[in-house]
Design a protein around this motif. Structure first.
Motif, short mmCIF file in Angstrom:
data_model
loop_
_atom_site.label_atom_id
_atom_site.label_comp_id
_atom_site.label_asym_id
_atom_site.label_seq_id
_atom_site.Cartn_x
_atom_site.Cartn_y
_atom_site.Cartn_z
N UNK A 64 -26.81 -0.69 -43.31
CA UNK A 64 -25.52 -1.01 -43.92
C UNK A 64 -25.74 -2.16 -44.89
N UNK A 65 -25.72 -1.88 -46.21
CA UNK A 65 -26.01 -2.93 -47.18
C UNK A 65 -24.87 -3.93 -47.31
N UNK A 66 -25.22 -5.15 -47.64
CA UNK A 66 -24.20 -6.13 -47.95
C UNK A 66 -23.68 -5.87 -49.36
N UNK A 67 -22.56 -6.44 -49.65
CA UNK A 67 -21.93 -6.23 -50.96
C UNK A 67 -22.91 -6.58 -52.08
N UNK A 68 -23.02 -5.67 -53.04
CA UNK A 68 -23.89 -5.92 -54.18
C UNK A 68 -25.29 -5.37 -54.01
N UNK A 69 -25.63 -4.86 -52.82
CA UNK A 69 -26.95 -4.30 -52.59
C UNK A 69 -26.83 -2.80 -52.33
N UNK A 70 -27.90 -2.08 -52.58
CA UNK A 70 -27.91 -0.64 -52.35
C UNK A 70 -28.80 -0.33 -51.16
N UNK A 71 -28.61 0.86 -50.58
CA UNK A 71 -29.43 1.27 -49.44
C UNK A 71 -30.86 1.47 -49.88
N UNK A 72 -31.83 1.19 -49.01
CA UNK A 72 -33.25 1.33 -49.37
C UNK A 72 -33.63 2.80 -49.51
N UNK A 73 -34.74 3.04 -50.22
CA UNK A 73 -35.27 4.40 -50.29
C UNK A 73 -35.89 4.76 -48.95
N UNK A 74 -35.74 6.03 -48.54
CA UNK A 74 -36.31 6.47 -47.28
C UNK A 74 -37.83 6.44 -47.38
N UNK A 75 -38.48 5.85 -46.40
CA UNK A 75 -39.94 5.73 -46.40
C UNK A 75 -40.57 6.89 -45.67
N UNK A 76 -41.88 7.14 -45.87
CA UNK A 76 -42.54 8.25 -45.16
C UNK A 76 -42.45 8.14 -43.66
N UNK A 77 -42.27 6.92 -43.13
CA UNK A 77 -42.22 6.76 -41.68
C UNK A 77 -40.85 7.02 -41.11
N UNK A 78 -39.88 7.23 -41.97
CA UNK A 78 -38.51 7.47 -41.48
C UNK A 78 -38.43 8.83 -40.82
N UNK A 79 -37.35 9.05 -40.08
CA UNK A 79 -37.18 10.29 -39.35
C UNK A 79 -37.21 11.49 -40.27
N UNK A 80 -37.82 12.56 -39.81
CA UNK A 80 -37.87 13.80 -40.60
C UNK A 80 -36.48 14.34 -40.83
N UNK A 81 -35.53 13.96 -39.98
CA UNK A 81 -34.18 14.48 -40.13
C UNK A 81 -33.48 13.91 -41.34
N UNK A 82 -33.95 12.76 -41.85
CA UNK A 82 -33.25 12.12 -42.96
C UNK A 82 -34.12 11.98 -44.19
N UNK A 83 -35.40 12.29 -44.09
CA UNK A 83 -36.28 12.13 -45.23
C UNK A 83 -35.80 12.93 -46.41
N UNK A 84 -35.67 12.24 -47.56
CA UNK A 84 -35.30 12.92 -48.77
C UNK A 84 -33.83 13.22 -48.92
N UNK A 85 -33.00 12.75 -48.01
CA UNK A 85 -31.59 13.03 -48.18
C UNK A 85 -30.77 11.88 -47.59
N UNK A 86 -29.61 11.73 -48.08
CA UNK A 86 -28.68 10.73 -47.56
C UNK A 86 -27.39 11.43 -47.22
N UNK A 87 -27.14 11.72 -45.95
CA UNK A 87 -25.97 12.52 -45.57
C UNK A 87 -24.66 11.86 -45.90
N UNK A 88 -24.66 10.54 -46.20
CA UNK A 88 -23.40 9.90 -46.59
C UNK A 88 -23.18 10.05 -48.06
#
Length: 261
Positions: free
Chosen positions: A237-261
């Motif tokens: 959850x980013x603070x005001x003025x910041x954006x969400x980070x890019x998904x890294x290779x170590x992130x869950x396979x369920x979210x890699x490459x996509x942002x469901x929000x």
């Protein structure tokens, strides 16, 4: 995973070595196995007296009472006054022991499979869009309490307020600073009651993420989910003025490459 006849250990948590020593002793002597049989007999036959349990299980009444005392302490069973139908005889009614709601839930049940079957039927008859609509509607039915908790909190404490509201629903959630505290926070859910179903139907996770985004008024990023093998469901959850980070290779396979929000 425990089998259908095995009672999960949902007892009152004891401290440290004392708990481990008790468990070792129970396993070595067969106490836990016998206790499971007592609880299973009540599940199969309904509220039972000590004498009835002793007869069915081939135990002494003293042994049955000992196991029942432990099950009552663990809130698996409770003592009740036996219902009498017709003319009541003289004397006090016999005491019977019945499973509590916690006790019933302690046995493996088919709720996960039932939910998965229902969603599969929805998908087959109405398409995946209907599953997504159901997932969103499910979140909306829970929106009131979450929204009230978040709106009552100070802006800087809203993630923590959401975590507390989620914990009240069984998600064991916490809020903590992201690796760079200046950029945002992480909402961590250490338990997911629908993880087994969400593994098959990620729309449940996606709808939850969308809801968090709407509730907190900011774009959020789901970094990991229990449903796809991660230890914790983690939402950035980013603070005001910041954006969400890019998904890294170590992130869950369920979210890699996509942002469901």
């Amino acid at each position: 995973m425990s089998g259908p006849d095995e009672l999960r250990n949902n007892g009152v948590v004891k401290n440290g070595e004392a708990k481990r020593e008790t468990l070792r002793e129970e396993l070595a002597t067969g106490e836990r196995s016998t206790r499971n049989r007592v609880a299973r007999s009540i599940l199969d036959h309904g509220p039972s007296t000590v004498a009835e349990l002793a007869g069915r299980l081939g135990l002494t009444q003293a042994a049955v009472r000992r196991h029942l005392d432990a099950l009552v302490t663990d809130r698996i069973v409770e003592a009740r006054e036996q219902r009498v139908y017709g003319t009541r005889t003289r004397g006090r009614p016999a005491k019977v022991f019945a499973l509590t709601d916690c006790g019933r839930d302690a046995f493996d049940q088919s709720y996960d499979q039932l939910a998965a079957d229902a969603l599969r039927w929805i998908a087959e008859t109405s398409g995946d869009a209907a599953v997504t609509a159901f997932a969103r509607a499910r979140m909306e039915t829970r929106a009131g309490a979450y929204r009230a908790a978040v709106e009552a909190a100070e802006p800087g404490s809203r993630t923590e307020a959401l975590a507390k509201a989620l914990s009240a629903d069984g998600y064991a959630a916490t809020a903590r600073s992201a690796p760079d505290p200046q950029q945002g926070e992480q909402l961590c859910q250490h338990h997911c009651p629908v993880a087994h179903v969400a593994e098959q139907y990620p729309q449940l996770c996606e709808a939850e993420t969308e809801f968090f985004s709407s509730l907190l008024g900011t774009h959020v990023q789901r970094l990991a989910t229990i449903a796809h093998g991660d230890g914790v469901c983690t939402t950035y959850i980013p603070r005001s003025g910041h954006t969400a980070p890019q998904t890294t290779p170590s992130a869950s396979a369920s979210t890699a490459g996509r942002n469901p929000a």
